[in-house]
Design an enzyme around this catalytic site. Structure first.
Site, PDB file in Angstrom:
ATOM      1  N   ASP A   1       0.842  -1.203   0.000  1.00 17.30           N
ATOM      2  CA  ASP A   1       0.000   0.000   0.000  1.00 17.30           C
ATOM      3  C   ASP A   1       0.880   1.257   0.000  1.00 17.30           C
ATOM      4  O   ASP A   1       0.384   2.378  -0.085  1.00 17.30           O
ATOM      5  CB  ASP A   1      -1.019  -0.004   1.159  1.00 17.30           C
ATOM      6  CG  ASP A   1      -0.381  -0.009   2.528  1.00 17.30           C
ATOM      7  OD1 ASP A   1       0.862  -0.107   2.619  1.00 17.30           O
ATOM      8  OD2 ASP A   1      -1.123   0.079   3.532  1.00 17.30           O
TER       9      ASP A   1
ATOM     10  N   ASP B   1      -1.151  -6.527  -0.428  1.00 21.71           N
ATOM     11  CA  ASP B   1      -1.064  -5.853   0.868  1.00 21.71           C
ATOM     12  C   ASP B   1      -2.445  -5.327   1.254  1.00 21.71           C
ATOM     13  O   ASP B   1      -3.056  -4.560   0.495  1.00 21.71           O
ATOM     14  CB  ASP B   1      -0.072  -4.675   0.728  1.00 21.71           C
ATOM     15  CG  ASP B   1       0.463  -4.205   2.058  1.00 21.71           C
ATOM     16  OD1 ASP B   1       0.291  -4.917   3.059  1.00 21.71           O
ATOM     17  OD2 ASP B   1       1.093  -3.121   2.080  1.00 21.71           O
TER      18      ASP B   1
ATOM     19  N   GLU C   1       9.782  -4.856  10.380  1.00 21.73           N
ATOM     20  CA  GLU C   1      10.202  -3.563   9.805  1.00 21.73           C
ATOM     21  C   GLU C   1      10.815  -2.651  10.864  1.00 21.73           C
ATOM     22  O   GLU C   1      10.248  -2.464  11.957  1.00 21.73           O
ATOM     23  CB  GLU C   1       8.996  -2.851   9.156  1.00 21.73           C
ATOM     24  CG  GLU C   1       9.388  -1.476   8.613  1.00 21.73           C
ATOM     25  CD  GLU C   1       8.359  -0.832   7.694  1.00 21.73           C
ATOM     26  OE1 GLU C   1       7.326  -1.462   7.381  1.00 21.73           O
ATOM     27  OE2 GLU C   1       8.602   0.311   7.272  1.00 21.73           O
TER      28      GLU C   1
HETATM   29  O1  KIV Z   1       3.343  -1.065   1.677  1.00 24.34           O
HETATM   30  C1  KIV Z   1       4.494  -1.487   1.734  1.00 24.34           C
HETATM   31  O2  KIV Z   1       5.293  -1.379   0.804  1.00 24.34           O
HETATM   32  C2  KIV Z   1       4.902  -2.111   2.972  1.00 24.34           C
HETATM   33  C3  KIV Z   1       6.350  -2.063   3.287  1.00 24.34           C
HETATM   34  C4  KIV Z   1       6.671  -0.761   3.934  1.00 24.34           C
HETATM   35  C5  KIV Z   1       6.744  -3.186   4.151  1.00 24.34           C
HETATM   36  O3  KIV Z   1       4.085  -2.549   3.727  1.00 24.34           O
END
Ligand code: KIV
Length: 284
Positions: free
Chosen positions: A47, A86, A185
């Site tokens: 996201d 995601d 993270e």
């Molecule tokens: O949205 C994304 O790219 C993520 C990363 C920051 C791990 O969740």
């Protein structure tokens, strides 16, 4: 180029062999093609596309529909990568039912191999519900951008003994809830190492050091495209922003001075003899 898409089982085998997993975000068809050609095992349609593609200040406004559209494009570009969708803010926080509904949307509409969602102890029931519905889950703990407001901004997590213990408790909750992998993270490497040695599932890191089963980076950071800020853990492997700006500046200059398009090189001329006929026709 990887000739076959790795399954969860293949990724577990890599962990057993001590072979590191290369994971990158991707938001579009061409980047996904490049990543597959580069030998990437996994792609995340994060996201983070809210910031990297749409120019939002954060990930909060990103919707399920946006995530699905970009994930479909990535899937088409990288049929041999393990693609992770995601779950954006609002797609899983309200109820287990919502979480399962949206995880299944990712599977049916974008053909993902797994979904990722943020949170540990507090989100364990969502992980269990989605796993029970037959969708593989990757947990995401430590700095979780969707709740960065509550975490006091985009800050490293687990830097004190007390907060490190909370990160470890999150990691254990994610594994116990049935997640197939976990992403850590912006956590100190000492804490990630502890998690890696404690859990059985593969542990991936973004800004959480080398003691784990693989790394994730945001493609827009890796290629030097994202301009707003650069976290400490980012390594820029090239400067695409400069390359693109240089190319566009050269184009603007050549358009102004009419050195582009060169008539012999970049034009379709009329068929031999047709110009005379054409002018005669027009003069009738
Ligand atoms: O949205 C994304 O790219 C993520 C990363 C920051 C791990 O969740």
């Amino acid at each position: 180029m990887s000739s076959k898409k790795p399954s969860i089982f293949d990724l577990y085998q890599m962990k057993v062999r001590g072979e590191k997993i290369a994971w990158l975000t991707s938001y579009d068809f061409p980047t996904a093609q490049f990543a597959q050609a580069a030998g990437m095992e996994m792609l995340l349609v994060g996201d983070s596309l809210g910031m990297c593609v749409y120019g939002y200040n954060g990930t909060v406004p990103v919707t399920m529909d946006q995530c699905i559209v970009h994930t479909e494009a990535v899937r088409r570009g990288a049929p041999n990568c393990f693609v992770v969708g995601d779950m954006p803010l609002g797609s899983y926080q309200v109820s287990d039912e919502d979480a399962v509904f949206n995880a299944i949307r990712f599977l049916k509409e974008a053909d993902v191999d797994a979904i990722k969602l943020e949170g540990g102890v507090r989100i364990a029931s969502r992980i269990r519900a989605i796993t029970d519905a037959g969708v593989s889950v990757i947990g995401h703990i430590g700095l979780t951008p969707q709740s960065s407001g509550q975490l006091g901004g985009h800050k490293a997590q687990g830097r004190t003994a007390e907060t490190a213990k909370m990160v470890v408790e999150d990691a254990i909750a994610v594994q116990e809830a049935g997640a197939k992998m976990i992403l850590v993270e912006a956590v100190p490497p000492e804490v990630t190492k502890y998690i890696w040695e404690t859990l059985e599932i593969p542990v991936l890191s973004i800004g959480a050091g080398p003691h784990c089963d693989g790394q994730l980076l945001i493609v827009s950071d890796l290629i030097g495209q994202f301009q707003a800020f650069t976290p400490k853990f980012v390594k820029k492997y090239c400067n695409v922003a400069q390359l693109i700006t240089d190319a566009m500046t050269a184009y603007v200059k050549e358009v102004k001075e009419v050195s582009f398009p060169d008539e012999d090189k970049y034009c379709y001329h009329m068929v031999e003899g047709e110009e005379t006929k054409f002018l005669e026709l027009m003069n009738k």
